[in-house]
Design a protein around this motif. Structure first.
Motif, mmCIF file in Angstrom:
data_model
loop_
_atom_site.group_PDB
_atom_site.id
_atom_site.type_symbol
_atom_site.label_atom_id
_atom_site.label_comp_id
_atom_site.label_asym_id
_atom_site.label_seq_id
_atom_site.Cartn_x
_atom_site.Cartn_y
_atom_site.Cartn_z
ATOM 1 N N ASN A 1 56.603 -32.816 2.325
ATOM 2 C CA ASN A 1 57.192 -32.209 1.128
ATOM 3 C C ASN A 1 58.622 -31.744 1.398
ATOM 4 O O ASN A 1 59.541 -31.937 0.596
ATOM 5 C CB ASN A 1 56.324 -31.036 0.683
ATOM 6 C CG ASN A 1 56.508 -30.660 -0.777
ATOM 7 O OD1 ASN A 1 55.679 -29.984 -1.360
ATOM 8 N ND2 ASN A 1 57.597 -31.083 -1.401
ATOM 9 N N PHE B 1 56.314 -32.465 -4.787
ATOM 10 C CA PHE B 1 54.899 -32.125 -4.633
ATOM 11 C C PHE B 1 54.070 -32.780 -5.730
ATOM 12 O O PHE B 1 53.017 -33.372 -5.473
ATOM 13 C CB PHE B 1 54.738 -30.602 -4.678
ATOM 14 C CG PHE B 1 53.319 -30.118 -4.650
ATOM 15 C CD1 PHE B 1 52.650 -29.948 -3.450
ATOM 16 C CD2 PHE B 1 52.637 -29.840 -5.832
ATOM 17 C CE1 PHE B 1 51.329 -29.506 -3.428
ATOM 18 C CE2 PHE B 1 51.330 -29.398 -5.826
ATOM 19 C CZ PHE B 1 50.673 -29.232 -4.606
ATOM 20 N N ARG C 1 53.076 -30.097 4.198
ATOM 21 C CA ARG C 1 54.293 -29.381 3.785
ATOM 22 C C ARG C 1 55.524 -29.947 4.486
ATOM 23 O O ARG C 1 56.645 -29.834 3.975
ATOM 24 C CB ARG C 1 54.152 -27.894 4.061
ATOM 25 C CG ARG C 1 53.751 -27.503 5.484
ATOM 26 C CD ARG C 1 53.732 -25.999 5.633
ATOM 27 N NE ARG C 1 53.132 -25.563 6.888
ATOM 28 C CZ ARG C 1 53.260 -24.337 7.373
ATOM 29 N NH1 ARG C 1 53.978 -23.442 6.729
ATOM 30 N NH2 ARG C 1 52.675 -23.993 8.503
ATOM 31 N N ILE D 1 57.522 -24.163 -0.889
ATOM 32 C CA ILE D 1 56.793 -25.306 -0.341
ATOM 33 C C ILE D 1 55.566 -24.839 0.441
ATOM 34 O O ILE D 1 54.478 -25.421 0.341
ATOM 35 C CB ILE D 1 57.727 -26.160 0.542
ATOM 36 C CG1 ILE D 1 58.768 -26.876 -0.334
ATOM 37 C CG2 ILE D 1 56.926 -27.186 1.349
ATOM 38 C CD1 ILE D 1 59.802 -27.656 0.437
ATOM 39 N N HIS E 1 51.120 -25.595 -0.448
ATOM 40 C CA HIS E 1 50.109 -26.182 0.427
ATOM 41 C C HIS E 1 49.079 -25.148 0.869
ATOM 42 O O HIS E 1 48.628 -25.140 2.013
ATOM 43 C CB HIS E 1 50.802 -26.857 1.613
ATOM 44 C CG HIS E 1 51.676 -28.001 1.191
ATOM 45 N ND1 HIS E 1 51.223 -29.286 1.087
ATOM 46 C CD2 HIS E 1 52.969 -28.031 0.778
ATOM 47 C CE1 HIS E 1 52.194 -30.077 0.654
ATOM 48 N NE2 HIS E 1 53.276 -29.333 0.462
ATOM 49 N N GLY F 1 61.668 -29.677 -4.727
ATOM 50 C CA GLY F 1 60.430 -29.445 -3.998
ATOM 51 C C GLY F 1 59.212 -29.511 -4.894
ATOM 52 O O GLY F 1 58.171 -30.093 -4.523
ATOM 53 N N LYS G 1 51.340 -35.768 -4.915
ATOM 54 C CA LYS G 1 49.966 -35.359 -5.199
ATOM 55 C C LYS G 1 49.334 -36.254 -6.272
ATOM 56 O O LYS G 1 48.166 -36.639 -6.173
ATOM 57 C CB LYS G 1 49.940 -33.894 -5.655
ATOM 58 C CG LYS G 1 49.843 -32.894 -4.527
ATOM 59 C CD LYS G 1 48.484 -32.968 -3.844
ATOM 60 C CE LYS G 1 48.305 -31.865 -2.827
ATOM 61 N NZ LYS G 1 47.009 -31.962 -2.131
ATOM 62 N N GLN H 1 62.191 -33.081 -0.277
ATOM 63 C CA GLN H 1 63.149 -32.149 -0.874
ATOM 64 C C GLN H 1 64.523 -32.299 -0.231
ATOM 65 O O GLN H 1 65.554 -32.329 -0.916
ATOM 66 C CB GLN H 1 62.628 -30.716 -0.723
ATOM 67 C CG GLN H 1 63.519 -29.639 -1.319
ATOM 68 C CD GLN H 1 64.493 -29.072 -0.304
ATOM 69 O OE1 GLN H 1 64.255 -29.131 0.894
ATOM 70 N NE2 GLN H 1 65.591 -28.532 -0.779
ATOM 71 N N PHE I 1 48.892 -35.100 2.486
ATOM 72 C CA PHE I 1 50.242 -34.700 2.084
ATOM 73 C C PHE I 1 50.523 -33.323 2.673
ATOM 74 O O PHE I 1 49.938 -32.330 2.266
ATOM 75 C CB PHE I 1 50.343 -34.667 0.558
ATOM 76 C CG PHE I 1 51.701 -34.287 0.046
ATOM 77 C CD1 PHE I 1 52.855 -34.811 0.609
ATOM 78 C CD2 PHE I 1 51.833 -33.396 -1.018
ATOM 79 C CE1 PHE I 1 54.108 -34.461 0.124
ATOM 80 C CE2 PHE I 1 53.067 -33.038 -1.506
ATOM 81 C CZ PHE I 1 54.211 -33.582 -0.931
ATOM 82 N N GLY J 1 57.215 -41.114 0.461
ATOM 83 C CA GLY J 1 58.197 -40.035 0.337
ATOM 84 C C GLY J 1 59.584 -40.564 0.015
ATOM 85 O O GLY J 1 60.315 -39.974 -0.784
#
Length: 592
Positions: free
Chosen positions: A106, A81, A103, A180, A184, A77, A85, A110, A101, A44
């Motif tokens: 994520n 993702f 939310r 977001i 997911h 965001g 991914k 962001q 992964f 991340g």
């Protein structure tokens, strides 16, 4: 073969519910919520750094050219993702297992990206010839590290009050959380892939178009499509032309219709009416024969009338906030006076609301730590005024970003501690990346020159406000102060009308802050943004669902593609490689 992640998680299950107040709650999907430190991952941080660099380049381009920077939270965001991914799919293709992964991860990405490019939204103001502090990597980086973290601490003690007690909406944070959360889910993931594909397509088109335009732009971008008199040579002289900028068309797709129309109205009022009229007073109101960028001439009217509109808009909204705050303090029905969300709107059930509250409050940030950033000092003079301006802009910007991100975290079941940590990491990244990307612009282009594409409009405005505060109104040309008073009052009246008359009418009243931007810069970018808003308007009328799903992706692609081209363009400029063709236009009679 592979490795399985055995790190601890916090799981909320309905079987843990009892009659006590200590409830641990989960939705029907039995979602496992990672502990805050596992919401921040190495992958991340890598993705955040890459996207932060890209968004810093884009933010500088927008900030130094027009000064209008639309929210890029949704793009952050979406791209976060996509990259994670893609990474997990690639690794799993070789038979390795990867951590799921979530939310929450994520949301952390962001938040980190927004914090990083938010630093790039700060201006590096210029100064008078006798009062100069030229940009330098060392002092800019040090200055940002000193001031950029103050805003983070200033709002920490207010996070529970603002989000859970007052239930303030924070529209950008709520919209990003909704996006977001949708990523997911099964159907949301499919939509997200389509949005990423759409973004990539328009990013490629925008990049190729920007590259194509470069070949015709001549030395120092003095000609080409950016100087195309699309509305005729007469209007071109007053900066009314469409310059084929994918960036500003993308801004028009993202910004609300009223903002785009307000910018165009301001351009027509200033460059279509006001400046041509004042220019006829040369020799009376101001000395004739002055340079077109002399503040004692027409240029002074352009800058200071724009400042008066901005100050009027800001003053009105400041007073509005104070009045609303006082009413809340002395009104028992205080929640009716603030933009709040009713409990039924916060979640589908009381169970989900309690779950969000518990996750948000579980990882506490000590109050002593939260209040430790409230100490700052300053000095006097023009340079000190600009420094104080930079400090306040940084505090307000980072504080606002953090509260929006807290709202996003609250709605995505992310820990407040992970939100704060990611904001701190992103801010630290921005303190290093933003000066570097700015230095690229400073080295390759004529930043701050009125004839340059990168005029740094707000840097000029801040500088002149600081000088005005030191030297007084004697520096202004004749009748400039009177006109400033008129436009200051006009900004107050427009805002008052927008708040007091029915929305069916007030939604057509222009926003003074948006009107002010083209007063100094010119009308060309207003034309571009209006083209974007017309495209969106037609799209909404023909296929509203598609416009809601893909307008943001199209706009982000147009902005990102043009922003990415800035990097090779800057490299070519630094290497002193000019475009091979200069395409320009002149009246036909000149060729005889």
């Amino acid at each position: 073969m592979g490795t399985e992640d055995k790190r601890p998680t916090v799981e909320f299950s309905p079987t843990l519910l009892d009659e006590s107040s200590e409830k641990k709650i989960v939705d029907s999907a039995q979602e496992i919520i990672p502990e805050w430190k596992y919401q921040i991952t190495f992958r991340g941080l890598i993705v955040s750094a890459l996207l932060g660099t890209l968004f810093c380049v884009i933010a500088h381009k927008l900030n130094l050219s027009a000064g209008i920077i639309p929210s890029l939270n949704v793009a952050a965001g979406l791209l976060g993702f996509f990259f994670v991914k893609s990474w997990t799919t690639f690794i799993e293709g070789f038979g390795f297992s990867t951590r799921a992964f979530t939310r929450q991860e994520n949301t952390v990405i962001q938040t980190c990206v927004v914090a990083c490019y938010g630093i790039a939204c700060s201006d590096y103001p210029g100064n008078r010839a006798e009062d100069v502090k030229n940009p330098g990597l060392s002092w800019m980086t040090g200055f940002l590290f000193v001031v950029s973290f103050l805003g983070l601490f200033s709002v920490l003690p207010l996070r529970k009050v603002m989000l859970m007690d007052y239930k303030l909406t924070y529209p950008s944070g709520s919209a990003t959380a909704t996006l977001i959360n949708s990523f997911h889910t099964t159907t949301g993931a499919v939509t997200a892939r389509k949005q990423v594909s759409c973004l990539g397509k328009y990013l490629s088109l925008s990049f190729i178009w920007s590259c194509f335009k470069w070949f015709f732009s001549g030395s120092e971008n003095s000609c080409g499509f950016d100087r195309f008199p699309s509305l005729g040579l007469t209007l071109y002289k007053n900066t009314f032309y469409f310059d084929f900028s994918a960036t500003y068309v993308g801004c028009g797709l993202i910004c609300p219709h009223i903002v785009n129309c307000s910018v165009l109205f301001g351009a027509i009022l200033s460059w279509g009416i006001l400046w041509p009229l004042i220019s006829t007073r040369a020799g009376d109101w101001y000395p004739s024969g002055l340079g077109k960028h002399d503040f004692k001439g027409l240029y002074g009217y352009k800058v200071f009338i724009a400042i008066s509109l901005i100050l009027g808009d800001g003053f009105y909204n400041l007073m509005k906030i104070i009045v609303l705050t006082v009413k809340v303090l002395f009104n028992t029905a205080r929640q009716q006076d603030l933009p709040v969300i009713k409990d039924s709107e916060v979640s589908g059930s009381q169970l989900e609301k309690e779950k969000r509250d518990e996750v948000f409050l579980k990882d506490k940030i000590p109050t002593s730590f939260a209040t430790s950033g409230y100490v700052v000092g300053t000095d006097g003079g023009v340079l000190a005024g600009l420094a104080a301006c930079g400090v306040m802009m940084s505090i307000v910007s980072t504080a606002a970003d953090l509260m929006q991100d807290f709202k996003t975290g609250y709605l995505t079941l992310s820990s407040a501690k992970s939100m704060f940590a990611s904001q701190v990491v992103g801010t630290a990244m921005g303190c290093i990346i933003a000066p570097l990307t700015f230095w690229m612009y400073w080295t390759a282009f004529k930043v701050g020159s009125p004839d340059s594409v990168y005029k740094a409009p707000y840097a000029v405005i801040y500088r002149e406000m600081a000088i005005l505060a030191v030297e007084g109104f004697s520096e202004l040309p004749k009748h400039c102060l009177s006109l400033c008073y008129v436009f200051f009052v006009a900004a107050l009246v427009l805002n008052l009308l927008r708040d007091q008359i029915p929305s069916t009418v007030s939604r057509f009243i222009p926003i003074p802050m948006a009107m002010a931007v083209p007063f100094y810069i010119g009308a060309y970018f207003a034309i571009d943004m209006f083209v974007g808003t017309v495209i969106l308007f037609v799209w909404e009328r023909t296929n509203k669902k598609d416009s809601e799903d893909y307008a943001g992706a199209v706009a982000s692609g147009l902005i990102c593609g043009d922003g990415i081209w800035t990097i090779p363009s800057a490299i070519l400029s630094i290497l002193r490689i000019d475009p091979p063709i200069c395409m320009y236009f002149r009246p036909a009679v000149d060729s005889l």
